[in-house]
Design an enzyme around this catalytic site. Sequence first.
Site, PDB file in Angstrom:
ATOM      1  N   ASN A  11       0.862  -1.185   0.000  1.00 22.62           N
ATOM      2  CA  ASN A  11       0.000   0.000   0.000  1.00 22.62           C
ATOM      3  C   ASN A  11       0.901   1.239   0.000  1.00 22.62           C
ATOM      4  O   ASN A  11       1.523   1.549   1.012  1.00 22.62           O
ATOM      5  CB  ASN A  11      -0.881  -0.050   1.259  1.00 22.62           C
ATOM      6  CG  ASN A  11      -1.728   1.198   1.431  1.00 22.62           C
ATOM      7  OD1 ASN A  11      -1.796   2.050   0.545  1.00 22.62           O
ATOM      8  ND2 ASN A  11      -2.382   1.299   2.581  1.00 22.62           N
ATOM      9  N   LYS A  13       0.034   4.264  -0.152  1.00 18.01           N
ATOM     10  CA  LYS A  13      -0.615   5.414   0.509  1.00 18.01           C
ATOM     11  C   LYS A  13      -0.421   6.684  -0.333  1.00 18.01           C
ATOM     12  O   LYS A  13      -0.308   6.592  -1.552  1.00 18.01           O
ATOM     13  CB  LYS A  13      -0.092   5.571   1.939  1.00 18.01           C
ATOM     14  CG  LYS A  13      -0.161   4.257   2.719  1.00 18.01           C
ATOM     15  CD  LYS A  13       0.056   4.450   4.178  1.00 18.01           C
ATOM     16  CE  LYS A  13       0.106   3.088   4.859  1.00 18.01           C
ATOM     17  NZ  LYS A  13       0.129   3.181   6.310  1.00 18.01           N
ATOM     18  N   HIS A  96      -9.367   0.455   5.412  1.00 25.01           N
ATOM     19  CA  HIS A  96      -8.066   0.719   6.044  1.00 25.01           C
ATOM     20  C   HIS A  96      -8.269   1.628   7.260  1.00 25.01           C
ATOM     21  O   HIS A  96      -9.111   2.526   7.233  1.00 25.01           O
ATOM     22  CB  HIS A  96      -7.115   1.373   5.040  1.00 25.01           C
ATOM     23  CG  HIS A  96      -5.702   1.381   5.525  1.00 25.01           C
ATOM     24  ND1 HIS A  96      -5.236   2.297   6.432  1.00 25.01           N
ATOM     25  CD2 HIS A  96      -4.664   0.544   5.252  1.00 25.01           C
ATOM     26  CE1 HIS A  96      -3.966   2.027   6.698  1.00 25.01           C
ATOM     27  NE2 HIS A  96      -3.592   0.977   5.988  1.00 25.01           N
ATOM     28  N   GLU A  98      -6.639   4.023   8.338  1.00 24.89           N
ATOM     29  CA  GLU A  98      -6.443   5.462   8.107  1.00 24.89           C
ATOM     30  C   GLU A  98      -7.723   6.097   7.576  1.00 24.89           C
ATOM     31  O   GLU A  98      -7.868   7.323   7.603  1.00 24.89           O
ATOM     32  CB  GLU A  98      -5.246   5.681   7.171  1.00 24.89           C
ATOM     33  CG  GLU A  98      -3.947   5.473   7.938  1.00 24.89           C
ATOM     34  CD  GLU A  98      -2.758   5.045   7.102  1.00 24.89           C
ATOM     35  OE1 GLU A  98      -2.802   5.165   5.877  1.00 24.89           O
ATOM     36  OE2 GLU A  98      -1.773   4.565   7.708  1.00 24.89           O
ATOM     37  N   GLU A 166      -4.983  -5.808  10.611  1.00 25.70           N
ATOM     38  CA  GLU A 166      -4.004  -4.745  10.828  1.00 25.70           C
ATOM     39  C   GLU A 166      -4.307  -4.024  12.140  1.00 25.70           C
ATOM     40  O   GLU A 166      -5.161  -3.124  12.166  1.00 25.70           O
ATOM     41  CB  GLU A 166      -4.077  -3.720   9.698  1.00 25.70           C
ATOM     42  CG  GLU A 166      -3.769  -4.291   8.329  1.00 25.70           C
ATOM     43  CD  GLU A 166      -3.193  -3.214   7.419  1.00 25.70           C
ATOM     44  OE1 GLU A 166      -2.063  -3.380   6.983  1.00 25.70           O
ATOM     45  OE2 GLU A 166      -3.860  -2.201   7.194  1.00 25.70           O
ATOM     46  N   GLY A 172       2.757   1.584  11.003  1.00 28.09           N
ATOM     47  CA  GLY A 172       3.744   2.665  10.928  1.00 28.09           C
ATOM     48  C   GLY A 172       4.461   2.958  12.240  1.00 28.09           C
ATOM     49  O   GLY A 172       5.122   3.984  12.365  1.00 28.09           O
ATOM     50  N   SER A 210       3.686  -2.759  10.373  1.00 32.44           N
ATOM     51  CA  SER A 210       5.135  -2.801  10.628  1.00 32.44           C
ATOM     52  C   SER A 210       5.785  -4.111  10.183  1.00 32.44           C
ATOM     53  O   SER A 210       6.688  -4.606  10.860  1.00 32.44           O
ATOM     54  CB  SER A 210       5.429  -2.497  12.099  1.00 32.44           C
ATOM     55  OG  SER A 210       5.036  -1.164  12.398  1.00 32.44           O
TER      56      SER A 210
HETATM   57  C1  PEP Z   1      -0.615  -0.229   6.341  1.00 30.17           C
HETATM   58  O1  PEP Z   1      -0.806   0.974   6.425  1.00 30.17           O
HETATM   59  O2  PEP Z   1      -1.460  -0.977   5.815  1.00 30.17           O
HETATM   60  C2  PEP Z   1       0.618  -0.761   6.909  1.00 30.17           C
HETATM   61  C3  PEP Z   1       0.666  -2.045   7.154  1.00 30.17           C
HETATM   62  O3  PEP Z   1       1.635   0.137   7.166  1.00 30.17           O
HETATM   63  P1  PEP Z   1       3.108  -0.185   7.733  1.00 30.17           P
HETATM   64  O4  PEP Z   1       3.609  -1.420   7.038  1.00 30.17           O
HETATM   65  O5  PEP Z   1       3.897   1.030   7.349  1.00 30.17           O
HETATM   66  O6  PEP Z   1       2.966  -0.373   9.186  1.00 30.17           O
END
Ligand code: PEP
Length: 250
Positions: A11, A13, A96, A98, A166, A172, A210
């Site tokens: 992703n 973003k 997601h 976010e 997630e 992040g 992460s």
């Molecule tokens: C995400 O935003 O779906 C995600 C997994 O981000 P990150 O790998 O940066 O934690």
Amino acid sequence: MPLARPVVLGNWKMNGLRADGLALAGRLEARAAHLSGTVGIFPPATLLAAVAQRLSRSRILVGGQDCHTAESGAFTGSVSAAMLADAGARAVIVGHSERRQGLGETDEQVHAKATQALLAGLTVVLCIGETEAEYLAGERNEVLARQLAGSLPDGATPETLVVAYEPVWAIGTGRTPSLEEIEETHAGLRRHLAGRLAGGDEVALLYGGSVKPDNAADIMAIKDVDGALVGGASLDADSFWSIYAAGGGT
Ligand code: PEP
């Protein structure tokens, strides 16, 4: 046919202008001549058509990061699932955190988006996850069950649905749940999917939050973890490819 394992999705973003996105897509294409698993990238909407065109002879799947709840209409600034498909997308991320946390999206809206995606012929990548407060309060399983019950689209199959767990607090942050916690959570999600959908035991279940080259092998070795949804590390071709390789992908 269910998606080939591992399923590793990136992703991007809100990152990348045209030159960066095309260069990253090109670096991935060079590694993806014979894919044993499934690799997908989710560029920003502005780059979708160009990246899909760049990868039109590759097996890398290209998808959108979100779509609207409606088929079309007076929704300034929004993009419909059919528009994503028209631009070359084969999948779309919905739910997601976010968007759930940041923009207040509800399970009902995520369900409507996923339904539009299926109608447009896209594979749905449905994200669910608890906040840190919910995690600390021991409410993880309850939250995930509620999100799945409310947002899982009807009629989804292992070919058209991917579910990504997630934890919001892991995105992040460099923090992840323990391997035991991921295993327990994924086992519960698998039971839920198997009880809810025909073929639910074959739906790809991804962990996201992460995932990096140095923890990817341990995470993807867990039973019922069929791959990873990767944010930050997907912006670097070498890191993203090492994660795919750590899951057994060639
Ligand atoms: C995400 O935003 O779906 C995600 C997994 O981000 P990150 O790998 O940066 O934690």
